[in-house]
Design an enzyme around this catalytic site. Structure first.
Site, PDB file in Angstrom:
ATOM      1  N   LEU A   1     -26.862  14.649  16.756  1.00 37.20           N
ATOM      2  CA  LEU A   1     -27.439  15.643  17.649  1.00 37.20           C
ATOM      3  C   LEU A   1     -28.213  16.668  16.818  1.00 37.20           C
ATOM      4  CD1 LEU A   1     -26.938  16.043  20.834  1.00 37.20           C
ATOM      5  CD2 LEU A   1     -25.766  18.122  20.118  1.00 37.20           C
TER       6      LEU A   1
ATOM      7  N   CYS B   1     -29.728   9.979  19.690  1.00 35.52           N
ATOM      8  CA  CYS B   1     -28.656  10.642  18.961  1.00 35.52           C
ATOM      9  C   CYS B   1     -27.329  10.599  19.710  1.00 35.52           C
ATOM     10  CB  CYS B   1     -29.034  12.100  18.692  1.00 35.52           C
ATOM     11  SG  CYS B   1     -29.212  13.094  20.192  1.00 35.52           S
ATOM     12  N   CYS B   2     -26.275  10.816  18.943  1.00 35.73           N
ATOM     13  CA  CYS B   2     -24.948  11.116  19.478  1.00 35.73           C
ATOM     14  C   CYS B   2     -24.332  12.128  18.523  1.00 35.73           C
ATOM     15  CB  CYS B   2     -24.101   9.853  19.646  1.00 35.73           C
ATOM     16  SG  CYS B   2     -23.885   8.881  18.141  1.00 35.73           S
ATOM     17  N   ALA B   3     -23.033  12.336  18.575  1.00 36.98           N
ATOM     18  CA  ALA B   3     -22.429  13.389  17.754  1.00 36.98           C
ATOM     19  C   ALA B   3     -22.660  13.158  16.264  1.00 36.98           C
ATOM     20  CB  ALA B   3     -20.935  13.485  18.041  1.00 36.98           C
TER      21      ALA B   3
END
Length: 448
Positions: A328, A392-394
């Protein structure tokens, strides 16, 4: 979640069906409130030794007689709010919020009674009349969580979505006075306020304005990994709860541990069967007001975890055709992309800087469902035509990598899953991805 327009005060129109529904709810809720509230007071008065939780500095809080007026005004707004709705369904939702706060608060008053210890000075005049009226049914019990504060959070939220400009600021000031008045009228000790706020936020979260209740679609998952993760969060919740109970006798501050305990319990519910709905994340990457604050302790942990795992990695890497893969973005990194495709459910977009943000909320540490992977893949393909895209992700290790992998396969940039994984890894991005995750698009847990 889908945003629904709400008529502001100036555009609100009287509707007979809404008014009838509001009157019915008021006729049911008002007597129930006074009966149950009074019963909890009476039960506490029959006990020989009722506990008290007070900070030493509270002895310096002044008694301000005129603040009984904002204190009492919440009764007026309680009733008016039921009538200030666009549909009968809106009335029902507000009534459910009221009832949730009342049932939980009264249950706490009976199970864990507390008492107020400061003596009110004599009062006279109009304020004295209101204090006498209040004393007719309100005893020095029914403390934490403050039902007054819980209802204030619900009512403040209800009106602020319909007000604007100077009137909105007046509303904020008046609600602040209502909140402070529970202290300056000597009705509550300080700890009752944050616990009351937590209860109000829970009622708002349980019955959101633009979506079904996050627990309405709960179905116990058959996914063993999801149950294991849910169990771990449940144990974390229990640990905070036990720490709170162990410390209550020696420190009033230990009650603040109820906040992370509740947050982790809600996250546990998401893995046990409610899915990503519990986070109440909208398609534009924002959270509902209640979710943003109720789950803040968990999100702080998630942000810290993301930083620890990615602090030595580049934020993102270019895979191909203008599609980037990473964690992120920070606020200052977000503007580098025309579009952000976000697979997290637990984290919000950092800011609104004109970047097109598209969220497909999914649970961390679980395979992304086939439906979500296909939607994300199509969003990537469409968005890349408008400029650079960040998926995105974490951490950028699994959920977002799976979405990029499916996009590579579906649009002919890789012949098979193994080649898609090799292509991503060749760009130097650390990922945790198996071929099955992008060839099968496993359903994972129920997502409501």
């Amino acid at each position: 979640m889908t945003a629904r327009s709400i008529a502001p005060i100036g555009e609100w129109r009287f509707d007979k069906a809404v008014a009838k529904r509001a009157m019915l709810c008021l006729l049911l809720l008002a007597p129930l409130f006074y009966i149950t509230y009074g019963a909890a007071n009476w039960i506490a008065s029959q006990r020989s030794n009722v506990a008290n939780i007070t900070f030493a500095w509270e002895h310096g809080i002044p008694f301000i007689a005129w603040t009984i007026f904002p204190y009492w005004s919440i009764n007026l707004f309680y009733g008016l709010s039921l009538f200030l709705n666009d549909t009968a369904a809106d009335v029902d939702r507000l009534a459910k919020r009221y009832l949730t706060a009342q049932v939980i608060a009264v249950s706490c008053f009976i199970l864990f009674p507390l008492t107020f210890i400061f003596q009110k000075p004599p009062t006279s005049g109009a304020s004295g009349f209101l204090f006498d009226l209040l004393g007719g049914f309100d005893k020095p019990f029914n403390q934490a969580p403050s039902l007054h504060i819980a209802l204030l959070v619900i009512i403040w939220t209800h009106w602020r979505r319909r007000l604007s400009g100077v009137i909105l600021w007046v509303w904020h000031v008046w609600c602040t006075l209502i909140g402070l008045s529970v202290l300056t009228t000597y009705q509550h000790h300080f700890i009752d306020i944050p616990t009351g706020m937590l209860l109000g936020l829970f009622a708002l979260w349980l019955f959101p304005a633009d979506a079904p209740s996050p627990l309405a679609t709960f179905r116990l998952t058959s996914n063993a990994r999801a149950r294991t993760i849910g169990f771990r969060y449940a144990m974390g919740s229990l640990a905070f709860l036990l720490l709170m109970l162990a410390g209550t006798g020696s420190s009033a501050a230990s009650l603040f541990l109820l906040w992370p305990s509740l947050a982790l319990a809600i996250v546990a519910a998401s893995y046990f069967g409610s899915g990503a709905d519990v986070f109440q994340k909208a398609a534009d990457g924002t959270f509902s007001f209640a979710s943003r604050w109720l789950l803040a302790p968990y999100r702080l942990g998630a942000l810290a975890n993301s930083y620890l795992w990615t602090r030595k990695l580049v934020p993102s890497v270019l895979i191909c055709r203008g599609v980037h893969l990473g964690r992120l973005p920070r606020r200052w990194e977000q503007s580098s992309f025309a579009t952000v495709i976000d697979l997290t459910s637990e984290l919000a977009k950092p800011s609104d800087v004109g970047t097109d943000w598209q969220s497909f909320p999914t649970l961390d540490l679980l395979p992304v469902s086939r439906t979500d992977l296909e939607k994300a893949s199509e969003a990537i393909e469409y968005a890349r035509r408008k400029g650079p895209v960040l998926v995105c992700c974490a951490l950028g290790f699994q959920r977002s990598a799976a979405a990029v992998g499916v996009w590579l396969l579906r649009h002919g940039y890789a012949k098979n899953a193994a080649e898609a994984i090799d292509l991503i890894e060749a760009k130097g991005r650390r990922i945790h991805l198996t071929e099955e995750m992008i060839t099968l698009g496993e359903e994972g847990v129920h997502h409501g």
